[in-house]
Design an enzyme around this catalytic site. Structure first.
Site, PDB file in Angstrom:
ATOM      1  N   GLY A 335       0.841  -1.410   0.084  1.00 21.50           N
ATOM      2  CA  GLY A 335       0.055  -0.192  -0.115  1.00 21.50           C
ATOM      3  C   GLY A 335       0.966   1.186   0.136  1.00 21.50           C
ATOM      4  O   GLY A 335       2.166   1.232   0.397  1.00 21.50           O
ATOM      5  N   SER A 341       4.585   4.422   2.478  1.00 22.56           N
ATOM      6  CA  SER A 341       4.348   3.330   1.943  1.00 22.56           C
ATOM      7  C   SER A 341       4.410   2.302   2.958  1.00 22.56           C
ATOM      8  O   SER A 341       5.124   2.328   4.005  1.00 22.56           O
ATOM      9  CB  SER A 341       5.447   3.026   0.677  1.00 22.56           C
ATOM     10  N   ASP A 463      -9.527  10.739   9.470  1.00 19.18           N
ATOM     11  CA  ASP A 463      -9.372  10.225   8.229  1.00 19.18           C
ATOM     12  C   ASP A 463      -9.778   8.957   8.146  1.00 19.18           C
ATOM     13  O   ASP A 463      -9.459   7.959   7.382  1.00 19.18           O
ATOM     14  CB  ASP A 463      -7.868  10.145   7.879  1.00 19.18           C
TER      15      ASP A 463
END
Length: 636
Positions: A335, A341, A463
């Site tokens: 991902g 990352s 988020d």
């Protein structure tokens, strides 16, 4: 029949449906006039005809719909004046939306009859004349949008008497005169847009006493004089005042010239300060040089960024992380996002699988994201939150700063993949059963309930989205990625990225609550909104950014319209319905129970994603409600 690309005219025979209570035809391609026979539907309580090509006047016969509570005719080609009969409807209480048409002429004084109406939107028309003073009779009205018309004259004091007002839009008109100081009476006002008018005079200082006001737009007027500095005026992101050439003062971020009196005063004071400053400047300079030397000596002993987790967890070296990820190879990449990352790796000679999140420190904000995640993770422990194992704060082979967090590995991916990316490798993908979806939703709800109500201080995730909802080897749900998280201290959110940062819109498009766009401080209710959108996505199978959601339509509108029309099966993910239909041992009673379960879940999603923050549920109530729904389903 919403969003079915229906064409032609609405037949006059629709007036024969005497028992009809809801008429919902939005998002089609109907043309022609609204038939006057619609006035025969005397039991109608909801009328949705928005986003079509309807033209001509609004029929006065709508005034016969004495049971009507909600009417939305926005985004058509309607013209003529607003019928007085419509404004006299006694039960019109939820909203009257006539925006984005070609209505003209003055607003009838009968608008004052809408005493129980919560939302009036007549923006985006050709309405003219003065704003009616009878609006002061609309004491229940929270949202009033008069933007983008041809209104002229002064702002009537009547608008300042509407105590329940939270949002007021008057932008892009021809209003003149001063801003009424009595706006300070609107103690619940949160957003006010007066931009692009011809307003003059000074900004009333009393506006800075409105504690609830979080966004004020005064752009492109003729305002003069001193800008206040307290309240909303002290928040650079909460105000917009450019295009007023004669303003002065205000907070430093506005870069306005000093007001004349202040400039004179400063010149007089400068001589005194010079006499005081010069004798001590040498001493202060020497002290500063000594302090700087001490800090440099100290900095050589510490890394450039020290995380709050470094003393709590054993640290792993950069060389070890390179080894377990095979040099951060693309084969182990699972991902990637803006700030980092994630790579697959293994510890303890291959016995413990881990996920290594490497921060892209070259990206602006990545270092702060690392600190934010460390701050959030140092004090939270819950079965539905991702578990941190260790961290790395070092330098790489090129002597560049290197930051990484090592988490428990989630072999079954994230919710985004399960909902939207089925493939041949995993036959079960994109085929989550009803009980699996309930369990996922409850897992996220429990995690948020813990963050909001059991942590001290509470943590706001900021988020929430399906890609941050992870699943372990046993299909249990874990919430991850705290790179944008904030602490709630003393009722005010404190950024974990930067304790001095101003309010900014952070998160992912489609899941960010609407009030953040107006500069509202982040809060637990913002997380609730994002959860509501995820809940609707889980059970409809549609992203909030789906191409079908445009021109005013949204995932929430889609679900709301489907439930209101009694056609909820058209909005539910078809794989859920297929499972229910294929189950041979389901009795009629069980089928009804499953249908009730789905409707209940969708209603929770709608309540959580309500546009008004104070109307949303708390996560504590959400978690309890979802548990109740699942228990009822399991008893079928």
């Amino acid at each position: 029949m919403p969003y079915c690309i229906l064409t032609g005219e609405i037949p006059d025979s629709i007036g024969k449906l005497a028992g009809l209570q809801l008429l919902s035809l939005p998002g089609n391609q109907f043309t022609g006039k609204i038939p006057s026979s619609i006035g025969n539907l005397t039991l109608l309580n909801t009328l949705y005809l928005f986003e079509n090509g309807l033209e001509g006047p609004i029929p006065a016969s709508i005034g016969e719909l004495q049971q009507l509570r909600l009417m939305v005719l926005r985004s058509n080609r309607l013209n003529g004046s607003i019928p007085k009969e419509v404004l006299k409807l006694p039960y019109l209480s939820q909203q009257l939306d006539l925006s984005d048409n070609y209505l003209e002429g003055p607003v009838p004084l009968e608008v004052g009859s809408l005493k129980n109406l919560m939302r009036l939107a007549i923006n985006g028309n050709l309405l003219s004349g003065e704003i009616p003073t009878t609006l002061d009779q609309c004491q229940s009205m929270e949202y009033l949008f008069l933007d983008n018309n041809l209104f002229q004259g002064t702002i009537p004091s009547a608008l300042t008497q509407m105590k329940g007002r939270t949002m007021l839009g008057l932008s892009n008109n021809r209003l003149s005169g001063a801003i009424p100081p009595s706006f300070s009476n609107l103690r619940g006002l949160q957003t006010m847009d007066l931009s692009n008018n011809n307003l003059s005079g000074s900004i009333p200082e009393s506006l800075q006493d409105l504690r609830s006001l979080i966004y004020l737009n005064l752009t492109n007027n003729q305002l003069t004089g001193k800008v206040p500095v307290r309240g909303v005026f002290g928040n650079f992101t909460g105000i917009s005042i450019f295009g007023n050439k004669a303003l002065c003062g205000g907070i430093s971020q506005l870069h306005l010239p000093a007001c004349p009196k202040e400039a004179t005063k400063k010149r007089k004071e400068n001589h005194l300060w010079l006499k005081i400053f010069i004798p001590i400047s040498s001493f202060m300079l020497l002290f500063a040089l000594l302090a700087l030397a001490h800090r440099k000596h100290k900095a050589r002993k510490a890394s450039s960024i020290r995380s709050p987790l470094e003393d709590k967890y054993p640290r792993i070296t950069y060389e070890e992380l390179t080894k377990i990820t095979e040099g951060f190879s693309s084969e182990n990449l699972i991902g990637s996002g803006r700030y980092g990352s994630v790579y697959r790796g293994s510890l303890d000679e291959g016995t413990t699988m881990v996920a290594v999140k490497v921060f892209k420190l070259q990206e602006r904000g990545a270092s702060k994201s690392f600190l934010a995640e460390c701050n959030a993770l140092r004090s939270i422990r819950h079965r539905n939150l991702i578990k941190i194992i260790t961290l790395c704060s070092s330098v790489d082979h090129q002597s560049r700063d290197f930051k990484a967090l090592v988490f428990e590995y989630m072999p079954n991916g994230n919710l985004e993949t399960w909902l939207h990316h089925g493939d041949n490798e995993h036959q079960q993908l994109n085929h989550l059963s009803l009980i699996q979806r309930l369990n996922i939703a409850i897992g996220v709800a429990d995690a948020l309930d813990y963050l909001h109500h059991s942590c001290q201080p509470p943590v706001i995730h900021c988020d929430l989205k399906p890609s941050n909802v992870l699943r372990d080897n046993d299909m249990n749900t874990h919430l991850g990625d705290f790179g944008l998280a904030k602490l709630l201290s003393g009722g005010v959110s404190k950024s974990l990225q930067d304790s001095s940062s101003s309010i900014a819109i952070k998160g992912t498009i489609g899941y960010v609550p609407p009030e953040y766009g107006a500069g509202v401080q982040v809060s637990t209710s913002g997380d609730v909104y994002s959860y509501g959108i995820i809940l609707l996505e889980i059970f409809t199978g549609k992203r909030p950014t789906n191409d079908m959601f445009n021109e005013g339509m949204s995932l929430r509108n889609f679900v709301e319209t489907g439930i209101a029309s009694g056609q909820y099966t058209e909005i539910i993910d078809q794989t859920i319905l297929s499972d229910i239909e294929l189950a041979e041992d389901n009795s009629n009673e069980q089928m009804m129970g499953m249908n009730e379960c789905l409707i209940s879940v969708l209603k929770v999603g709608l309540e959580c994603s309500d546009p008004t923050p104070r109307e949303r549920m708390s996560m504590n109530d959400v978690a309890k409600k979802m548990q109740t729904i699942r228990n009822a389903y399991l008893r079928l």
